[in-house]
Enzyme design. Structure first.
Site, PDB file in Angstrom:
ATOM      1  N   HIS A  58      -8.919  -7.331 -16.698  1.00  0.00           N
ATOM      2  CA  HIS A  58      -8.675  -8.158 -17.882  1.00  0.00           C
ATOM      3  C   HIS A  58      -7.630  -7.534 -18.814  1.00  0.00           C
ATOM      4  CE1 HIS A  58     -12.085 -11.086 -17.635  1.00  0.00           C
ATOM      5  NE2 HIS A  58     -12.622 -10.136 -16.883  1.00  0.00           N
ATOM      6  N   CYS A 103      -9.566 -12.618 -13.446  1.00  0.00           N
ATOM      7  CA  CYS A 103     -10.963 -12.526 -13.035  1.00  0.00           C
ATOM      8  C   CYS A 103     -11.437 -13.846 -12.424  1.00  0.00           C
ATOM      9  CB  CYS A 103     -11.828 -12.077 -14.213  1.00  0.00           C
ATOM     10  SG  CYS A 103     -13.435 -11.401 -13.712  1.00  0.00           S
ATOM     11  N   GLU A 116      -6.025  -8.958 -21.123  1.00  0.00           N
ATOM     12  CA  GLU A 116      -6.174  -9.522 -22.468  1.00  0.00           C
ATOM     13  C   GLU A 116      -7.207  -8.764 -23.289  1.00  0.00           C
ATOM     14  OE1 GLU A 116      -9.568 -11.631 -20.372  1.00  0.00           O
ATOM     15  OE2 GLU A 116      -7.729 -10.563 -19.886  1.00  0.00           O
TER      16      GLU A 116
END
Length: 223
Positions: A200, A86, A202
């Site tokens: 994302h 990002c 994660e």
């Protein structure tokens, strides 16, 4: 595996990244932007999401001048692996570690939701555990995620198989999510050691979060 996660004023995903890689068994250290050295034996640098310097000038435009970025450039030029997520992707673009630029989403709105991605190329460490054509469901959260590159640059990305991910439907049909050229969600450099994506992974590592599709993406970088 030793991982350095960068932290700038305004970064808000550094501890998400640290949690994800720690969960995968890595030794993770958060590195402040004013530091001038990466930890010894760093295997991977993660430039996480957020709003570095408040995006006041342009997303990633100020962070590129941070002290630690000089070390990241040296690290990557020596073959070290770098992952930008990002705002981290935006920073890598501004720093010239990846080609192209980011514009405001074509809707002019912040987009925050789960969105499907199609794997376009897996001849790289990041996506090596996935197959070409696989569809993953990964959160997105950005205002300036409209990836732009000119026609010559796009042809170069395509010729070198540097386009890694594209936005798509749950059935794998490539679709426009934010105006990105060729619906690009993630790319790598020619050397295949610097990776950037707007979604994302994660945030998609546990079922309670809605998806575990990010696990194999991150695990691909671990050796």
């Amino acid at each position: 595996m030793k991982i350095a996660v960068l932290q700038f004023p305004g970064t808000n995903c550094e501890f998400d990244a640290k949690y994800a890689f720690t969960k995968l068994g890595c030794d993770v250290e958060v590195i402040w932007h004013k530091d001038t050295k990466l930890p010894e034996n760093t295997d991977l640098v993660v430039v996480p999401g957020g709003f570095s310097y408040g995006d006041y000038l342009r997303s990633g435009a100020i962070a590129r001048f941070a002290n630690i970025m000089e070390e990241v450039k040296k690290f990557s030029s020596n073959g070290g692996k770098v992952l930008g997520i990002c705002n981290g992707f935006q920073i890598l673009l501004e720093a010239g570690l990846l080609p192209g630029a980011m514009k405001r989403n074509d809707t002019l709105h912040f987009i925050s939701k789960y969105h499907h991605l199609k794997v376009i190329d897996n001849n790289n460490e990041f996506l090596r555990l996935l197959n070409i054509g696989d569809v993953v469901n990964i959160p997105v959260a950005h205002h300036d995620g409209n990836y732009y590159i000119d026609e010559v640059g796009l042809k170069e990305l395509e010729a070198n198989n540097q386009i890694l991910l594209k936005y798509c439907t749950k059935d794998g049909e490539v679709t426009n999510m934010n105006g990105s050229v060729s619906n690009i969600a993630g790319i790598c450099n020619k050397e295949r050691n610097v990776f950037g994506l707007m979604p994302h992974p994660e945030r998609a590592i546990e079922e309670i979060l809605g998806s575990t599709d990010g696990v194999n993406m991150l695990k691909g970088l671990l050796k």
